[in-house]
Design a protein around this motif. Structure first.
Motif, short mmCIF file in Angstrom:
data_model
loop_
_atom_site.label_atom_id
_atom_site.label_comp_id
_atom_site.label_asym_id
_atom_site.label_seq_id
_atom_site.Cartn_x
_atom_site.Cartn_y
_atom_site.Cartn_z
N LEU A 125 7.78 -24.49 25.74
CA LEU A 125 7.18 -24.93 24.48
C LEU A 125 6.00 -24.06 24.08
O LEU A 125 5.85 -23.68 22.91
CB LEU A 125 6.73 -26.39 24.61
CG LEU A 125 6.07 -27.01 23.37
CD1 LEU A 125 7.03 -26.98 22.18
CD2 LEU A 125 5.63 -28.44 23.65
N ALA A 126 5.16 -23.71 25.07
CA ALA A 126 4.02 -22.84 24.79
C ALA A 126 4.48 -21.46 24.36
O ALA A 126 3.98 -20.87 23.39
CB ALA A 126 3.12 -22.73 26.03
N GLY A 127 5.46 -20.94 25.09
CA GLY A 127 6.00 -19.63 24.72
C GLY A 127 6.66 -19.68 23.36
O GLY A 127 6.56 -18.73 22.57
N GLY A 128 7.34 -20.79 23.08
CA GLY A 128 7.99 -20.94 21.79
C GLY A 128 7.01 -20.95 20.64
O GLY A 128 7.22 -20.31 19.61
N SER A 129 5.91 -21.64 20.84
CA SER A 129 4.89 -21.72 19.79
C SER A 129 4.27 -20.35 19.51
O SER A 129 4.11 -19.93 18.36
CB SER A 129 3.79 -22.71 20.20
OG SER A 129 4.34 -23.99 20.43
N ALA A 130 3.95 -19.63 20.61
CA ALA A 130 3.36 -18.30 20.45
C ALA A 130 4.36 -17.32 19.85
O ALA A 130 4.04 -16.56 18.93
CB ALA A 130 2.87 -17.78 21.81
N GLY A 131 5.58 -17.34 20.37
CA GLY A 131 6.60 -16.42 19.87
C GLY A 131 7.00 -16.69 18.44
O GLY A 131 7.16 -15.76 17.65
N ALA A 132 7.18 -17.96 18.10
CA ALA A 132 7.59 -18.32 16.74
C ALA A 132 6.54 -17.91 15.72
O ALA A 132 6.85 -17.37 14.66
CB ALA A 132 7.85 -19.83 16.66
N THR A 133 5.28 -18.17 16.05
CA THR A 133 4.20 -17.79 15.15
C THR A 133 4.16 -16.28 14.95
O THR A 133 4.03 -15.78 13.82
CB THR A 133 2.84 -18.26 15.73
OG1 THR A 133 2.88 -19.67 15.93
CG2 THR A 133 1.70 -17.90 14.79
N SER A 134 4.31 -15.54 16.04
CA SER A 134 4.20 -14.09 15.98
C SER A 134 5.38 -13.45 15.26
O SER A 134 5.20 -12.58 14.40
CB SER A 134 4.10 -13.52 17.40
OG SER A 134 3.00 -14.07 18.08
N ILE A 135 6.60 -13.87 15.59
CA ILE A 135 7.77 -13.22 14.98
C ILE A 135 7.88 -13.57 13.51
O ILE A 135 8.30 -12.75 12.69
CB ILE A 135 9.07 -13.59 15.73
CG1 ILE A 135 10.21 -12.64 15.33
CG2 ILE A 135 9.48 -15.02 15.47
CD1 ILE A 135 9.96 -11.19 15.63
N PHE A 136 7.51 -14.78 13.14
CA PHE A 136 7.55 -15.15 11.72
C PHE A 136 6.53 -14.35 10.93
O PHE A 136 6.82 -13.88 9.82
CB PHE A 136 7.30 -16.65 11.55
CG PHE A 136 7.46 -17.12 10.13
CD1 PHE A 136 8.72 -17.36 9.60
CD2 PHE A 136 6.34 -17.32 9.32
CE1 PHE A 136 8.87 -17.77 8.29
CE2 PHE A 136 6.48 -17.73 8.01
CZ PHE A 136 7.76 -17.96 7.50
N ALA A 137 5.36 -14.17 11.53
CA ALA A 137 4.31 -13.41 10.84
C ALA A 137 4.72 -11.95 10.63
O ALA A 137 4.36 -11.33 9.62
CB ALA A 137 3.01 -13.47 11.65
N MET A 138 5.50 -11.38 11.55
CA MET A 138 5.85 -9.97 11.48
C MET A 138 7.28 -9.73 10.98
O MET A 138 7.78 -8.61 11.07
CB MET A 138 5.69 -9.33 12.86
CG MET A 138 4.28 -9.41 13.44
SD MET A 138 3.00 -8.83 12.29
CE MET A 138 3.47 -7.13 12.06
N ASN A 139 7.93 -10.74 10.42
CA ASN A 139 9.31 -10.58 9.95
C ASN A 139 9.44 -9.49 8.88
O ASN A 139 10.46 -8.80 8.79
CB ASN A 139 9.85 -11.90 9.40
CG ASN A 139 11.34 -11.88 9.16
OD1 ASN A 139 12.14 -12.01 10.08
ND2 ASN A 139 11.74 -11.69 7.90
N TRP A 140 8.40 -9.32 8.08
CA TRP A 140 8.45 -8.33 7.00
C TRP A 140 8.63 -6.92 7.54
O TRP A 140 9.27 -6.08 6.90
CB TRP A 140 7.18 -8.42 6.14
CG TRP A 140 5.92 -8.10 6.86
CD1 TRP A 140 5.16 -8.93 7.64
CD2 TRP A 140 5.23 -6.85 6.87
NE1 TRP A 140 4.07 -8.28 8.14
CE2 TRP A 140 4.07 -7.00 7.68
CE3 TRP A 140 5.49 -5.61 6.27
CZ2 TRP A 140 3.18 -5.96 7.89
CZ3 TRP A 140 4.59 -4.57 6.49
CH2 TRP A 140 3.46 -4.74 7.28
N THR A 141 8.10 -6.65 8.74
CA THR A 141 8.28 -5.32 9.31
C THR A 141 9.73 -5.12 9.78
O THR A 141 10.25 -4.02 9.73
CB THR A 141 7.32 -5.09 10.49
OG1 THR A 141 7.54 -6.10 11.49
CG2 THR A 141 5.87 -5.17 10.04
N ASP A 142 10.36 -6.20 10.25
CA ASP A 142 11.77 -6.15 10.63
C ASP A 142 12.65 -5.82 9.43
O ASP A 142 13.62 -5.07 9.53
CB ASP A 142 12.21 -7.49 11.23
CG ASP A 142 12.42 -7.40 12.74
OD1 ASP A 142 12.53 -6.27 13.24
OD2 ASP A 142 12.47 -8.45 13.40
N VAL A 143 12.32 -6.42 8.29
CA VAL A 143 13.09 -6.18 7.06
C VAL A 143 12.98 -4.72 6.65
O VAL A 143 13.98 -4.06 6.33
CB VAL A 143 12.60 -7.10 5.92
CG1 VAL A 143 13.26 -6.73 4.59
CG2 VAL A 143 12.90 -8.57 6.25
#
Length: 345
Positions: A160-178
């Motif tokens: 759950l902790a890893g999920g919260s950290a990872g979800a926040t980070s990957i969502f914030a940086m999705n624009w670079t993936d695009v």
């Protein structure tokens, strides 16, 4: 990348530290004594100094993880480019196996084309990985509650902790993936700024978060598999007589876990890539429409396009990242120790 990133990182840091901790294991008694001294010093430290130490530790984790992810990303980006071209072959990028696609890219676009999108790729990895490592520990401690040692934290709370950290980070940086996906899939050389303007003109700010749902899902599925399978493969190799702390065992366990991860995460990765490469184009499909369209028009195996490059990249990237991460941390610690001694003098 991932909903399980933090838990995955903690597990991998545990095994990678054994690469470089032979001396520390030999001097375990001395280490325990030092650890006890450190705990006594920390207990006596004023609250303000503890906050400074915590901030310094977070800064070190961010900088070292960002540098290590930059090295790993640069080494594996050519594999990622061939994966994207294979996954988007329906759009005219050309079919064939990984080597054929790579050769075709070099012949038509030059060797430099294998590093297309390196700007957003480095920005994405260095920001995302560093942010995930910085966020994980405070989130883990918050979820654990007061008075609970991290060693006693249940597995599901780590996830759950890893999920919260990872979800926040990957969502914030999705624009670079695009941006990365658009630049990698183009047969012509696209600039960072030009691609950014094209996406914004066609879809606005929302265009930079195309594919965010499957992006988060891919990381969750992939790293949940890695987290669950790594230990199992490590124990299985140990049962055959292999040293569980050897580099060969760690590499073999990583490869096994990476294979299982690729099996379950490639279909979601195909959806993510297809959505992201169409950002900035006038005609685009929704996630559901695309999920129905791919098997209908290309067959169910189309969901496994780019499987082998994805698997290769997972294993090589992970090993390169953690080896560099440990080395960079040691360099920073050594430098800090030297500075402290010189200041003391």
């Amino acid at each position: 990348v991932d909903l399980c990133f933090g838990a995955f990182v903690e597990e991998r840091l545990r095994f990678c530290s054994s690469f470089f901790d032979g001396v520390r294991r030999a001097d375990s008694r001395q280490s325990r004594g030092v650890a006890g001294s450190v705990r006594e010093v920390e207990a006596a430290m004023p609250r303000e100094k503890k906050k400074k130490a915590s901030s310094s530790s977070s800064a070190v984790r961010f900088v070292t993880s960002a540098a290590a992810s930059g090295v790993a990303e640069t080494l594996t980006l050519p594999i990622d480019v061939t994966k994207v071209r294979l996954q988007t072959s329906y759009f005219g990028a050309g079919a064939g196996n990984q080597l054929q696609v790579g050769r075709r890219i070099v012949e038509a676009e030059g060797v430099a084309a294998l590093w297309k999108g390196i700007g957003p790729a480095l920005l994405r990895q260095m920001s995302y990985t560093g942010l995930s490592l910085v966020l994980y520990e405070p989130m883990r401690d918050f979820i654990a509650g007061k008075g609970v040692r991290k060693e006693d934290l249940p597995f599901w709370k780590r996830v759950l902790a890893g999920g919260s950290a990872g979800a926040t980070s990957i969502f914030a940086m999705n624009w670079t993936d695009v941006l990365k996906a658009r630049m990698q899939n183009s047969p012509t050389r696209l600039s960072f700024g030009g691609t950014f303007r094209e996406i914004y003109t066609q879809h606005g700010v929302a265009g930079f978060w195309r594919g965010s749902a499957p992006n988060v899902a891919r990381c969750f599925v992939g790293n949940a598999c890695e987290l669950g399978c790594y230990d199992q493969f490590k124990v299985a190799l140990g049962a055959t007589g292999c040293d569980e702390d050897s580099i060969a065992t760690h590499f073999g366990a990583s490869a096994g876990a990476g294979f299982v991860s690729a099996v379950f995460s490639t279909p979601v990765d195909v959806l993510k890539t297809r959505l992201q490469v169409t950002a900035g184009l006038q005609q685009t499909d929704s996630l559901l429409a695309l999920a129905l369209k791919i098997p209908r028009e290309e067959g169910i195996l189309a969901f496994y396009k780019g499987f082998w490059p994805l698997f290769q990249r997972k294993v090589i990237w992970t090993v390169a990242f953690f080896c560099c991460y440990e080395q960079f941390k040691q360099l920073v610690a050594s430098s800090s120790s030297s500075n402290a001694k010189s200041t003391g003098k």
